[in-house]
Motif scaffolding. Structure first.
Motif, mmCIF file in Angstrom:
data_model
loop_
_atom_site.group_PDB
_atom_site.id
_atom_site.type_symbol
_atom_site.label_atom_id
_atom_site.label_comp_id
_atom_site.label_asym_id
_atom_site.label_seq_id
_atom_site.Cartn_x
_atom_site.Cartn_y
_atom_site.Cartn_z
ATOM 1 N N GLN A 1 74.422 54.467 46.328
ATOM 2 C CA GLN A 1 73.092 54.717 46.882
ATOM 3 C C GLN A 1 73.173 54.969 48.385
ATOM 4 O O GLN A 1 72.576 55.924 48.908
ATOM 5 C CB GLN A 1 72.178 53.522 46.589
ATOM 6 C CG GLN A 1 71.901 53.311 45.114
ATOM 7 C CD GLN A 1 71.214 51.982 44.831
ATOM 8 O OE1 GLN A 1 71.082 51.136 45.716
ATOM 9 N NE2 GLN A 1 70.781 51.793 43.597
ATOM 10 N N GLY A 2 73.921 54.128 49.080
ATOM 11 C CA GLY A 2 74.066 54.283 50.516
ATOM 12 C C GLY A 2 74.824 55.549 50.878
ATOM 13 O O GLY A 2 74.494 56.217 51.881
ATOM 14 N N PHE A 3 75.825 55.907 50.078
ATOM 15 C CA PHE A 3 76.620 57.101 50.335
ATOM 16 C C PHE A 3 75.748 58.354 50.307
ATOM 17 O O PHE A 3 75.824 59.210 51.207
ATOM 18 C CB PHE A 3 77.735 57.198 49.298
ATOM 19 C CG PHE A 3 78.440 58.521 49.267
ATOM 20 C CD1 PHE A 3 79.134 58.984 50.377
ATOM 21 C CD2 PHE A 3 78.406 59.301 48.122
ATOM 22 C CE1 PHE A 3 79.786 60.215 50.347
ATOM 23 C CE2 PHE A 3 79.057 60.525 48.092
ATOM 24 C CZ PHE A 3 79.741 60.985 49.201
ATOM 25 N N VAL A 4 74.905 58.483 49.290
ATOM 26 C CA VAL A 4 74.044 59.661 49.192
ATOM 27 C C VAL A 4 72.943 59.615 50.253
ATOM 28 O O VAL A 4 72.597 60.632 50.857
ATOM 29 C CB VAL A 4 73.452 59.783 47.776
ATOM 30 C CG1 VAL A 4 72.404 60.895 47.712
ATOM 31 C CG2 VAL A 4 74.559 60.047 46.757
ATOM 32 N N ILE B 1 74.898 66.691 46.795
ATOM 33 C CA ILE B 1 76.000 65.726 46.885
ATOM 34 C C ILE B 1 75.965 64.779 45.685
ATOM 35 O O ILE B 1 77.010 64.446 45.110
ATOM 36 C CB ILE B 1 75.923 64.926 48.198
ATOM 37 C CG1 ILE B 1 76.117 65.858 49.401
ATOM 38 C CG2 ILE B 1 76.950 63.802 48.218
ATOM 39 C CD1 ILE B 1 77.449 66.565 49.433
ATOM 40 N N LYS B 2 74.771 64.351 45.305
ATOM 41 C CA LYS B 2 74.652 63.474 44.132
ATOM 42 C C LYS B 2 75.182 64.180 42.884
ATOM 43 O O LYS B 2 75.940 63.596 42.099
ATOM 44 C CB LYS B 2 73.192 63.066 43.917
ATOM 45 C CG LYS B 2 72.976 62.208 42.675
ATOM 46 C CD LYS B 2 71.506 61.872 42.464
ATOM 47 C CE LYS B 2 71.312 61.067 41.185
ATOM 48 N NZ LYS B 2 69.871 60.761 40.939
ATOM 49 N N LYS B 3 74.815 65.433 42.703
ATOM 50 C CA LYS B 3 75.273 66.192 41.537
ATOM 51 C C LYS B 3 76.790 66.351 41.567
ATOM 52 O O LYS B 3 77.468 66.180 40.546
ATOM 53 C CB LYS B 3 74.600 67.564 41.512
ATOM 54 C CG LYS B 3 74.986 68.414 40.305
ATOM 55 C CD LYS B 3 74.248 69.736 40.302
ATOM 56 C CE LYS B 3 74.646 70.578 39.095
ATOM 57 N NZ LYS B 3 73.935 71.886 39.089
ATOM 58 N N LEU B 4 77.338 66.664 42.735
ATOM 59 C CA LEU B 4 78.787 66.834 42.858
ATOM 60 C C LEU B 4 79.520 65.530 42.561
ATOM 61 O O LEU B 4 80.554 65.521 41.876
ATOM 62 C CB LEU B 4 79.133 67.315 44.265
ATOM 63 C CG LEU B 4 80.619 67.552 44.561
ATOM 64 C CD1 LEU B 4 81.195 68.592 43.614
ATOM 65 C CD2 LEU B 4 80.823 67.958 46.008
ATOM 66 N N LEU C 1 82.750 62.147 38.596
ATOM 67 C CA LEU C 1 82.904 61.030 37.660
ATOM 68 C C LEU C 1 83.192 61.545 36.256
ATOM 69 O O LEU C 1 84.035 60.997 35.533
ATOM 70 C CB LEU C 1 81.644 60.166 37.660
ATOM 71 C CG LEU C 1 81.302 59.436 38.962
ATOM 72 C CD1 LEU C 1 79.981 58.670 38.800
ATOM 73 C CD2 LEU C 1 82.403 58.480 39.379
ATOM 74 N N GLN C 2 82.487 62.606 35.844
ATOM 75 C CA GLN C 2 82.724 63.198 34.526
ATOM 76 C C GLN C 2 84.142 63.762 34.437
ATOM 77 O O GLN C 2 84.832 63.589 33.424
ATOM 78 C CB GLN C 2 81.702 64.306 34.269
ATOM 79 C CG GLN C 2 80.260 63.829 34.193
ATOM 80 C CD GLN C 2 79.265 64.971 34.305
ATOM 81 O OE1 GLN C 2 79.597 66.136 34.108
ATOM 82 N NE2 GLN C 2 78.025 64.638 34.650
ATOM 83 N N SER D 1 73.795 57.656 34.967
ATOM 84 C CA SER D 1 73.408 58.773 35.825
ATOM 85 C C SER D 1 72.715 58.317 37.097
ATOM 86 O O SER D 1 72.487 59.118 38.001
ATOM 87 C CB SER D 1 72.488 59.729 35.058
ATOM 88 O OG SER D 1 71.307 59.058 34.639
ATOM 89 N N GLU D 2 72.380 57.024 37.171
ATOM 90 C CA GLU D 2 71.731 56.499 38.366
ATOM 91 C C GLU D 2 72.780 56.123 39.404
ATOM 92 O O GLU D 2 73.886 55.688 39.070
ATOM 93 C CB GLU D 2 70.888 55.268 38.009
ATOM 94 C CG GLU D 2 69.789 55.535 36.986
ATOM 95 C CD GLU D 2 68.759 56.527 37.500
ATOM 96 O OE1 GLU D 2 68.351 56.386 38.673
ATOM 97 O OE2 GLU D 2 68.371 57.432 36.741
#
Length: 504
Positions: free
Chosen positions: A298-301, A312-315, A320-321, A361-362
């Motif tokens: 959370q802090g990173f994004v 960035i969240k999507k990347l 992770l996938q 996904s959160e």
């Protein structure tokens, strides 16, 4: 867990299961009384971990010591069968029995101890461990005496630091853990990966230790790098390891070396999670700029420019996938990678429709640098993927018309979306007690009982006769990308039915 004393007792009723497929292949002379014979042979103990078998029959299985797929060996005879915990047998996967047994035993040991150090490994697995070594030096030659055995080596000097060093093959009885330089814990998952790598590639680069002299003729060898590597070799029954040995080096210099090895060269990290160590360059670079004492997703994004947060969240989620798919333990990847002959589906389908729904996904608020978390999530997802491989992609699956049809139907695009989101995930939420839709499903380490239930759910799903359907309407629905279409045709197949069949 206490070992069972069962040799003088009758086998309790239904204390383990022999699958119908195994039982039917036994010679009739062995089929009658097969359960009693196996029970007596096992003495009530799991053949893999050595602990007592469960009192719950669903948690014990019979399996082949030498797989059926190995032609000319083993086969379907009682002498080739063993009893094991369902979870231990799942951990074996397709490993040779003699390789799997010490690795599975170490997994159980790790779960019981919670945190393992190299000292724990030495105490459990090395007879007469941590012995001092006798040292003789004549100019540029050094001779180490390990009891009656001697090893001579040429001493070299590091040009940059002036530190003397040499290379030696050292019996593990003479290696001690260097807690002062390297206070790390030993990770089961990393030991397992290294052990499998040693089976295929016996020669690795040397580990590092320092020779600390006590007087003129005696010293101790303290290992400060490569504890996972040594553990893996010890589990495989190797008696010696290859070491680069520093002679009375400067401790501050070695501590800097350890940081360089772990953080820059990116081997098994000291505090960083395995996930962070393997992330791609873009995310790694951004993480290096994220300096908070406790770093969270959370802090990173949130620290990114507002206009870039969504990207960035999507990347990060795609990373992770990717890490799950390309994990060395993921057996499904080999069947669907580009160029794989007869692939039942595509790599993109596996990533998007099988891996992505199982990942949380959160963005998480837990410490990204700690072990567990996304590491544990990845390990749990791989258990599920590998169990699907075991059921749906057995050896020579393409040559068996019935199995080929079931496999191809199971991996149809609409079928995957249906069984993943409507059947498997709701059933997994039930057995893991993660009942809220947005609650992370697989982040927590699973005890043996929950893991066994998870495996049973996957097994039950793969056994359903829906995958053998020849109905034109049914196949059309399973090919579609609309889950609603599949549900309308196969309304009798629900996650509640799946739970009932898997846990009854």
């Amino acid at each position: 867990m206490a070992k069972a004393n069962v040799t003088k007792k009758e086998k309790p009723k239904s204390l383990f299961k022999i699958s119908r497929s195994i039982l039917s292949k036994l010679d009739p002379s062995e089929r009658d009384g097969a359960e009693d014979s196996l029970w007596m042979k096992s003495s009530g103990l799991c053949a893999l971990c050595g602990q007592a078998l469960s009192n719950n029959a669903d948690l014990n299985v019979a399996d082949h010591r030498i797989p059926e797929s190995v032609s000319g060996a083993g086969g379907n005879v009682l002498s080739n069968l063993y009893l094991a915990h369902l979870s231990c047998n799942a951990s074996r996967k397709d490993l040779p029995f003699e390789v799997a047994r010490p690795i599975v035993e170490f997994r159980v040991f790790s779960e019981e101890k919670k945190s393992i150090t190299f000292d724990n490994v030495i105490e459990k697995y090395v007879t007469k461990g941590r012995q001092p070594v006798s040292v003789d030096r004549d100019g540029g030659t050094i001779v180490l005496s390990f009891g009656s055995d001697q090893f001579a080596s040429t001493v070299s000097r590091d040009v940059a630091t002036g530190t003397e060093y040499f290379y030696a093959e050292v019996p593990f009885e003479y290696v001690s853990n260097d807690k002062e330089i390297q206070p790390r814990l030993v990770s089961y998952s990393h030991v397992r990966r290294l052990a499998l790598d040693f089976v295929n590639r016996p020669i690795h680069e040397p580990s590092n230790c320092r020779l600390v002299m006590h007087g003129e003729k005696a010293g101790v060898l303290l290992q400060f790098d490569g504890q996972h590597k040594s553990t893996a070799q010890i589990l495989l029954g190797r008696k010696t390891g290859s070491f680069k040995v520093y002679i009375d080096p400067n401790k501050a210099m070695l501590q800097e070396l350890v940081v360089k090895i772990q953080q820059e060269i990116k081997k098994q990290p000291l505090t960083r999670s395995d996930t962070l160590a393997k992330l791609g360059d873009v995310i790694s670079r951004l993480l290096d700029e994220y300096k908070d004492a406790k770093r969270t997703e959370q802090g990173f994004v949130a620290m990114q420019p507002k206009t870039e947060r969504a990207a960035i969240k999507k990347l990060y989620q795609q990373e992770l996938q990717r890490l799950v798919f390309f994990d060395g333990d993921n057996e499904l990847a080999a069947f669907v990678k580009p160029g794989a002959l007869g692939a039942p589906t595509t790599d993109r389908m596996v990533i998007d429709r099988m891996i992505a729904p199982l990942l949380c996904s959160e963005l998480l608020g837990i410490d990204m640098d700690a072990s567990g978390g996304r590491d544990t999530e990845r390990e749990n997802i791989i258990i599920i993927l590998n169990q699907i491989v075991k059921n749906m992609l057995p050896p020579n699956w393409e040559k068996d018309p019935i199995q080929k049809q079931r496999t191809q139907t199971f991996f149809l695009g609409g079928a995957i979306g249906w069984w993943m989101n409507e059947l498997l995930i709701p059933a997994l939420r039930y057995v893991t007690m993660k009942l809220k839709d947005k609650e992370p499903l697989l982040l927590d380490a699973l005890d043996a009982g929950v893991e066994s239930k998870m495996v049973s759910i996957v097994d039950a799903l793969c056994m359903w006769d829906v995958w053998s359907t020849t109905s034109v309407e049914g196949l059309a629905a399973l090919r579609s990308n609309t889950v609603k279409n599949v549900v309308s045709v196969f309304s009798e197949y629900t996650h509640l039915r799946l739970i009932k069949e898997a846990t009854s």
